[in-house]
Design an enzyme around this catalytic site. Sequence first.
Site, PDB file in Angstrom:
ATOM      1  N   HIS A   1       0.820  -1.211   0.000  1.00 25.98           N
ATOM      2  CA  HIS A   1       0.000   0.000   0.000  1.00 25.98           C
ATOM      3  C   HIS A   1       0.851   1.257   0.000  1.00 25.98           C
ATOM      4  CE1 HIS A   1      -3.836  -2.138   1.675  1.00 25.98           C
ATOM      5  NE2 HIS A   1      -3.709  -2.256   0.364  1.00 25.98           N
TER       6      HIS A   1
ATOM      7  N   HIS B   1      -5.363  -5.635 -10.486  1.00 23.22           N
ATOM      8  CA  HIS B   1      -4.005  -5.152 -10.246  1.00 23.22           C
ATOM      9  C   HIS B   1      -3.060  -5.561 -11.380  1.00 23.22           C
ATOM     10  CE1 HIS B   1      -4.777  -3.866  -6.093  1.00 23.22           C
ATOM     11  NE2 HIS B   1      -5.482  -4.965  -5.951  1.00 23.22           N
TER      12      HIS B   1
END
Length: 418
Positions: free
Chosen positions: A257, A392
Site C-alpha cells: 500500500h 491489479h
Amino acid sequence: MTDLLSPMLLPDSSWVRRSAHRLWLAAQGRRLLRFGAASRMTGGFGALGVDGTLPDGAEADGILTARMVHAFSMGALQGIPGCLPLVRHGVEALLGPLHDARHGGWFEVASAPENRKQAYLHAFVALAGSSATLLGVEGGKRLLDLATGVLENHYWSEDEGVMRESFARDWSDEENYRGANANMHSTEACLALADITTDGKWLDRAARIVHRFVHEIAGAHEHCMPEHFDRNWTLLRDYNRDKPTDPLRPYGMTPGHFSEWAHLTLKVEAALLRKTGTAPGWMLPDARALLASALRYGWAPDGKPGMVYTIDWDHKVHVPVRAHWVQAESVTAAVNLLKRTGSGEYEVWYRRIWDYIANTLIDYDQGSWRNEVDADGHLSGEVYADKADLYHAYQATVAPFLPLAPCLTLALRESDIV
C-alpha cells in the site's frame, strides 16, 4: 498541463522504450483477459480456482464484478475482441442482483444482504460505472449516477476530507473506524470520476484524501502508512492483531500500500497540473519517500526476493507471503516515478520487480498469476486462496505506456498502445 512529455525523461536504454518489452506486456495482458473471462457466472463474476475454473458453490462477488467491469472496459477500449460483452454482463449484474433496490448501494454477495456496506466495495462500483460510461455501454451512465450518489450521500465526509468506512444495510450504524485501504481505492475512483463526469469536486476530494493520508499520516510515520484509526483519528496499533492475514485490514502495515499510495499521489499531482498548472510541492517528494519505505522494509527483508504482505510497528516482517497485487502495485509505482523523474534507480526496480513476477508469479501452465506465494516462491494460500483477479495485474501491463493523467481508461481511449 499533462505529463505527456514525461517519456522524454526515460533513459534511452529503458525497457519502456523497447518494442519487445511492449509486446511482452501486451501478451501478458491478453493472457490475463482470456483467463478472467471464465469468471463470468450468473449474477456477475466469481473467484476462480487455481486451475481457472469456478469452484462448486461459487457466488457472484460484488467487488470482483466491479473490478472486472473496469478491467474488461480497458480491454474493450484497446479494441480487444470479446471484452465488450463481459462489460455488459457486469453492468447488468451491478444494476440487478448485486444492487440493493430497497436501500441503495451494493451487496458484496447477493445471498448475504444484511452484511455491512463497505466503502471499499463502493469505490470499485464507482470506478466500474465511470469505465462503462466512457465505453458507452447501456446502463453505464445509470450505474455511474447511482454510485456517485451513494458516495456523495453516505460515504464522503466533508469535514474530514475522507470516506467513511461502512454502514448497516439501511445506512444506519456507521462503523467506528477510518481506514487507509478504502480511502486509497476511493482516491482512484475520485480521479476517474473527475475525468469522466468533468466535475472538479472529485479531483478536490482525491487531493484531500491524499493530503490526509500521505502528507499528514504517512509523513508523520517515516513515510510508512498506518491503516487503522477510529472515528476520532486515534491510531489503532493493535487492530486485528489476532487476524494478521486479513485480506483487507491486516494487523500492522502493508508495504504494497505504500507503493500504491505513491503512484496515486503522482496521479493526483498530474491531474492537478493538467487542470490548473499547479500542484503542491510535497507530492513528488512524498511519493518518492513512500516507495523508498516500501522497498526498504518490504522487499526481500528475509533475504529472498519479492515484497512481503505486512510488517509490524518495528518495521519487521510480520506476514512474509508475497501477494501478487503487492508486486503489481510496486512495479507500477516504479515505472510511474521513472516517467516522472527519469531517475535510473526506478528503472532498476522496474526491471527487478518484473523479473520476479515473470519467474515466480506468472502461471505459464494454468494461466493468470499465482495470487500468493511463500518466500521460496511456492504456491501459498495464507491470505488469498483463489486465483488472482484482473484488476491489479492487468493495470500493471498497461500503465507503463500511459501518462499519469488522465485516468487509465480515458488515457487508453486517447492512446494507441500495443
